[in-house]
Scaffold this motif. Structure first.
Motif, PDB file in Angstrom:
ATOM      1  N   ILE A 123      51.940 -26.359  18.685  1.00 16.86           N
ATOM      2  CA  ILE A 123      50.320 -26.442  18.160  1.00 16.86           C
ATOM      3  C   ILE A 123      49.803 -24.777  20.495  1.00 16.86           C
ATOM      4  O   ILE A 123      49.148 -24.094  19.815  1.00 16.86           O
ATOM      5  CB  ILE A 123      49.716 -26.879  18.672  1.00 16.86           C
ATOM      6  N   ARG A 124      50.787 -25.935  20.755  1.00 14.14           N
ATOM      7  CA  ARG A 124      50.401 -24.755  22.393  1.00 14.14           C
ATOM      8  C   ARG A 124      51.099 -23.437  22.673  1.00 14.14           C
ATOM      9  O   ARG A 124      50.284 -22.852  23.035  1.00 14.14           O
ATOM     10  CB  ARG A 124      50.916 -25.712  23.916  1.00 14.14           C
ATOM     11  N   ALA A 125      52.589 -23.319  22.140  1.00 16.58           N
ATOM     12  CA  ALA A 125      52.967 -22.165  22.206  1.00 16.58           C
ATOM     13  C   ALA A 125      52.084 -21.171  20.726  1.00 16.58           C
ATOM     14  O   ALA A 125      51.832 -20.282  21.430  1.00 16.58           O
ATOM     15  CB  ALA A 125      54.660 -22.270  21.159  1.00 16.58           C
ATOM     16  N   CYS A 126      51.269 -21.853  19.839  1.00 16.23           N
ATOM     17  CA  CYS A 126      50.674 -21.264  19.095  1.00 16.23           C
ATOM     18  C   CYS A 126      49.430 -20.399  19.467  1.00 16.23           C
ATOM     19  O   CYS A 126      49.215 -19.519  19.637  1.00 16.23           O
ATOM     20  CB  CYS A 126      49.814 -21.842  18.185  1.00 16.23           C
ATOM     21  N   LEU A 127      49.100 -21.244  20.133  1.00 19.17           N
ATOM     22  CA  LEU A 127      47.195 -20.621  20.893  1.00 19.17           C
ATOM     23  C   LEU A 127      47.960 -19.682  22.432  1.00 19.17           C
ATOM     24  O   LEU A 127      46.669 -18.545  22.555  1.00 19.17           O
ATOM     25  CB  LEU A 127      47.317 -21.918  21.608  1.00 19.17           C
ATOM     26  N   ALA A 128      48.694 -19.983  22.928  1.00 17.15           N
ATOM     27  CA  ALA A 128      49.404 -19.171  23.422  1.00 17.15           C
ATOM     28  C   ALA A 128      50.104 -17.086  23.324  1.00 17.15           C
ATOM     29  O   ALA A 128      49.387 -16.355  23.367  1.00 17.15           O
ATOM     30  CB  ALA A 128      50.514 -19.628  24.532  1.00 17.15           C
ATOM     31  N   ASP A 129      50.360 -17.456  21.824  1.00 18.96           N
ATOM     32  CA  ASP A 129      50.708 -16.763  21.215  1.00 18.96           C
ATOM     33  C   ASP A 129      49.347 -15.654  20.721  1.00 18.96           C
ATOM     34  O   ASP A 129      49.001 -14.447  20.338  1.00 18.96           O
ATOM     35  CB  ASP A 129      51.313 -16.992  19.806  1.00 18.96           C
ATOM     36  N   MET A 130      48.317 -16.475  20.407  1.00 16.36           N
ATOM     37  CA  MET A 130      46.574 -15.955  20.016  1.00 16.36           C
ATOM     38  C   MET A 130      45.906 -15.174  20.967  1.00 16.36           C
ATOM     39  O   MET A 130      45.292 -14.368  21.063  1.00 16.36           O
ATOM     40  CB  MET A 130      45.994 -17.321  19.479  1.00 16.36           C
ATOM     41  N   GLU A 192      35.963 -12.795  19.381  1.00 16.13           N
ATOM     42  CA  GLU A 192      35.717 -13.295  20.288  1.00 16.13           C
ATOM     43  C   GLU A 192      35.831 -14.746  20.375  1.00 16.13           C
ATOM     44  O   GLU A 192      36.067 -16.055  20.712  1.00 16.13           O
ATOM     45  CB  GLU A 192      34.928 -13.209  21.648  1.00 16.13           C
ATOM     46  N   LYS A 193      34.443 -14.662  19.044  1.00 11.47           N
ATOM     47  CA  LYS A 193      34.692 -15.940  18.865  1.00 11.47           C
ATOM     48  C   LYS A 193      35.179 -16.962  18.399  1.00 11.47           C
ATOM     49  O   LYS A 193      35.516 -18.168  18.109  1.00 11.47           O
ATOM     50  CB  LYS A 193      32.947 -15.781  17.646  1.00 11.47           C
ATOM     51  N   LEU A 194      36.495 -16.254  17.032  1.00 14.54           N
ATOM     52  CA  LEU A 194      37.391 -16.740  16.870  1.00 14.54           C
ATOM     53  C   LEU A 194      38.522 -17.689  17.831  1.00 14.54           C
ATOM     54  O   LEU A 194      39.322 -18.303  17.069  1.00 14.54           O
ATOM     55  CB  LEU A 194      38.320 -15.635  15.943  1.00 14.54           C
ATOM     56  N   LEU A 195      38.881 -16.357  18.518  1.00 12.14           N
ATOM     57  CA  LEU A 195      39.426 -17.543  19.869  1.00 12.14           C
ATOM     58  C   LEU A 195      39.220 -18.462  20.455  1.00 12.14           C
ATOM     59  O   LEU A 195      40.385 -19.218  20.069  1.00 12.14           O
ATOM     60  CB  LEU A 195      39.405 -15.934  20.642  1.00 12.14           C
ATOM     61  N   ALA A 196      38.200 -18.284  20.624  1.00 15.33           N
ATOM     62  CA  ALA A 196      37.318 -19.418  21.572  1.00 15.33           C
ATOM     63  C   ALA A 196      37.343 -20.455  20.205  1.00 15.33           C
ATOM     64  O   ALA A 196      37.662 -22.561  20.145  1.00 15.33           O
ATOM     65  CB  ALA A 196      35.661 -19.242  21.787  1.00 15.33           C
ATOM     66  N   GLN A 197      36.981 -20.430  19.001  1.00 14.62           N
ATOM     67  CA  GLN A 197      37.042 -22.070  17.661  1.00 14.62           C
ATOM     68  C   GLN A 197      38.408 -22.200  17.242  1.00 14.62           C
ATOM     69  O   GLN A 197      38.342 -23.525  17.285  1.00 14.62           O
ATOM     70  CB  GLN A 197      36.548 -21.276  16.784  1.00 14.62           C
ATOM     71  N   HIS A 198      39.309 -21.065  17.933  1.00 13.04           N
ATOM     72  CA  HIS A 198      40.743 -21.655  17.596  1.00 13.04           C
ATOM     73  C   HIS A 198      41.136 -22.664  18.209  1.00 13.04           C
ATOM     74  O   HIS A 198      42.238 -23.385  18.040  1.00 13.04           O
ATOM     75  CB  HIS A 198      41.600 -20.078  16.738  1.00 13.04           C
ATOM     76  N   VAL A 199      40.832 -21.865  19.539  1.00 13.59           N
ATOM     77  CA  VAL A 199      41.617 -22.672  21.200  1.00 13.59           C
ATOM     78  C   VAL A 199      40.402 -24.418  20.767  1.00 13.59           C
ATOM     79  O   VAL A 199      41.712 -25.684  21.404  1.00 13.59           O
ATOM     80  CB  VAL A 199      40.751 -21.981  21.915  1.00 13.59           C
ATOM     81  N   GLU A 200      38.896 -24.286  20.404  1.00 19.16           N
ATOM     82  CA  GLU A 200      38.360 -25.779  20.361  1.00 19.16           C
ATOM     83  C   GLU A 200      39.820 -26.878  19.614  1.00 19.16           C
ATOM     84  O   GLU A 200      39.468 -27.904  20.048  1.00 19.16           O
ATOM     85  CB  GLU A 200      37.037 -25.713  20.179  1.00 19.16           C
ATOM     86  N   ILE A 201      39.623 -26.130  18.207  1.00 19.19           N
ATOM     87  CA  ILE A 201      40.243 -26.751  17.452  1.00 19.19           C
ATOM     88  C   ILE A 201      41.784 -27.920  17.835  1.00 19.19           C
ATOM     89  O   ILE A 201      42.059 -28.546  17.677  1.00 19.19           O
ATOM     90  CB  ILE A 201      40.590 -25.833  16.325  1.00 19.19           C
ATOM     91  N   GLY A 202      42.308 -25.652  18.250  1.00 18.10           N
ATOM     92  CA  GLY A 202      43.680 -26.551  19.001  1.00 18.10           C
ATOM     93  C   GLY A 202      43.969 -27.878  20.025  1.00 18.10           C
ATOM     94  O   GLY A 202      44.640 -28.983  19.811  1.00 18.10           O
ATOM     95  N   GLU A 203      42.860 -27.483  20.787  1.00 22.78           N
ATOM     96  CA  GLU A 203      42.756 -28.460  22.093  1.00 22.78           C
ATOM     97  C   GLU A 203      42.271 -29.598  21.811  1.00 22.78           C
ATOM     98  O   GLU A 203      42.836 -30.417  22.411  1.00 22.78           O
ATOM     99  CB  GLU A 203      41.651 -27.599  22.973  1.00 22.78           C
ATOM    100  N   PRO A 210      40.173 -37.180  17.365  1.00 20.37           N
ATOM    101  CA  PRO A 210      39.451 -36.826  15.595  1.00 20.37           C
ATOM    102  C   PRO A 210      38.199 -35.874  15.023  1.00 20.37           C
ATOM    103  O   PRO A 210      38.311 -35.149  14.077  1.00 20.37           O
ATOM    104  CB  PRO A 210      39.860 -38.047  15.092  1.00 20.37           C
ATOM    105  N   GLU A 211      36.829 -36.511  15.808  1.00 19.30           N
ATOM    106  CA  GLU A 211      35.985 -36.110  15.876  1.00 19.30           C
ATOM    107  C   GLU A 211      35.293 -34.610  15.940  1.00 19.30           C
ATOM    108  O   GLU A 211      34.850 -33.971  15.119  1.00 19.30           O
ATOM    109  CB  GLU A 211      34.720 -37.291  16.171  1.00 19.30           C
ATOM    110  N   ARG A 212      36.489 -34.425  17.283  1.00 15.04           N
ATOM    111  CA  ARG A 212      36.090 -33.231  18.043  1.00 15.04           C
ATOM    112  C   ARG A 212      36.466 -32.269  16.717  1.00 15.04           C
ATOM    113  O   ARG A 212      36.136 -31.040  16.696  1.00 15.04           O
ATOM    114  CB  ARG A 212      36.657 -32.969  19.081  1.00 15.04           C
ATOM    115  N   ALA A 213      37.834 -32.598  16.683  1.00 11.97           N
ATOM    116  CA  ALA A 213      38.661 -31.652  16.326  1.00 11.97           C
ATOM    117  C   ALA A 213      38.190 -31.273  14.579  1.00 11.97           C
ATOM    118  O   ALA A 213      38.323 -30.407  13.809  1.00 11.97           O
ATOM    119  CB  ALA A 213      40.122 -32.804  15.892  1.00 11.97           C
ATOM    120  N   GLU A 214      37.726 -32.588  14.209  1.00 10.45           N
ATOM    121  CA  GLU A 214      36.981 -32.414  13.152  1.00 10.45           C
ATOM    122  C   GLU A 214      36.218 -31.363  12.360  1.00 10.45           C
ATOM    123  O   GLU A 214      35.671 -30.549  11.890  1.00 10.45           O
ATOM    124  CB  GLU A 214      36.142 -33.812  12.047  1.00 10.45           C
TER     125      GLU A 214
END
Length: 254
Positions: A123-130, A192-203, A210-214
């Protein structure tokens, strides 16, 4: 006696490959190493390997031909006719994204609870790719990185049904069955919003929250849902405007 021994080896090979497919390590569409090379890697005879592959071909898990042996796209033949029914249906995107919201929220929650260190590294590697794709401003790369991150989350959920079904749906998205993902990234202010959202999910998954991820996954799909609806409305308005410009083609000359 040799026939019995060969049969057992073939079964063992088939079971091992089957397990790798089930767990998602071998992915639909991926090509296996050549028969000679794979037999060497597994330290088995080529006849035993060939028999194992034949078993899995018969079961629809592998395909074999002149180009070699590949993992079968075993869910696409089932989903493609349904997708074709949906392709021009006005509710297709809405139904799909509603389904995604249900699945994504639970998958992210499960991933936060179950992800191994290997999953987290992926997931970290994928976030870096994003981030890299975002910096390049290449909508096609961003769209692919988007798909890859969601698949990493499905893998980290360790639910094989979710993984295989959602991976097959991701393949359909390449044909823009439900909506055009690249158009989504091309809309002003959305990247920009999509990147921030994906980073939030991954992190959140990496942090084991679990609650934050959901919540992050549900919020992300809600945003995509709203943006897709906005794009569709804008397209309809443009189409309407164009039809007004061309109305004279249908009128008698004065």
């Amino acid at each position: 006696m040799q026939a019995i021994r060969t049969q057992r080896v073939a079964d063992a090979i088939a079971t091992r490959i089957e397990k790798l497919i089930l767990e998602g390590a071998l992915r639909p569409g991926e090509k296996l190493a050549s028969e000679r090379e794979l037999a060497q890697r597994l330290d088995v005879s080529r006849p035993s390997l060939r028999e194992a592959i034949d078993k899995l071909v018969d079961r629809g898990l592998l395909t074999a031909g002149r180009g070699g042996t590949s993992v079968a796209q075993f869910l696409l033949p089932i989903m493609t006719p349904l997708a074709n029914l949906y392709r021009d249906h006005k509710n297709a995107a809405g139904d799909y994204l509603e389904f995604r919201q249900w699945v994504e929220a639970q998958a992210a929650q499960a991933a936060a609870e179950r992800a191994t260190e290997v999953d987290k590294a992926a997931i970290r590697a994928c976030l870096a790719d994003m981030r890299k794709a975002h910096k390049s401003k290449d909508s096609a790369q961003e769209a692919q990185a988007d798909v890859n991150l969601h698949i990493r989350i499905y893998e980290a959920s360790h639910n094989f049904i979710v993984l295989h079904v959602m991976r097959a749906l991701s393949e359909l998205l390449r044909d823009n069955v439900f909506f055009n993902r690249e158009h989504l990234y091309g809309r002003a202010g959305v990247r920009e919003k999509l990147l921030a959202q994906h980073v939030e999910i991954g992190e959140a998954v990496i942090a084991g929250d679990p609650e934050r991820a959901e919540k992050a996954a549900a919020t992300h799909i809600q945003f995509v849902f709203g943006t897709v609806e906005d794009i569709q409305r804008d397209d309809q308005r443009l189409e309407c405007s164009i039809s007004r410009v061309g109305r004279n083609d249908f009128l008698a000359e004065r």
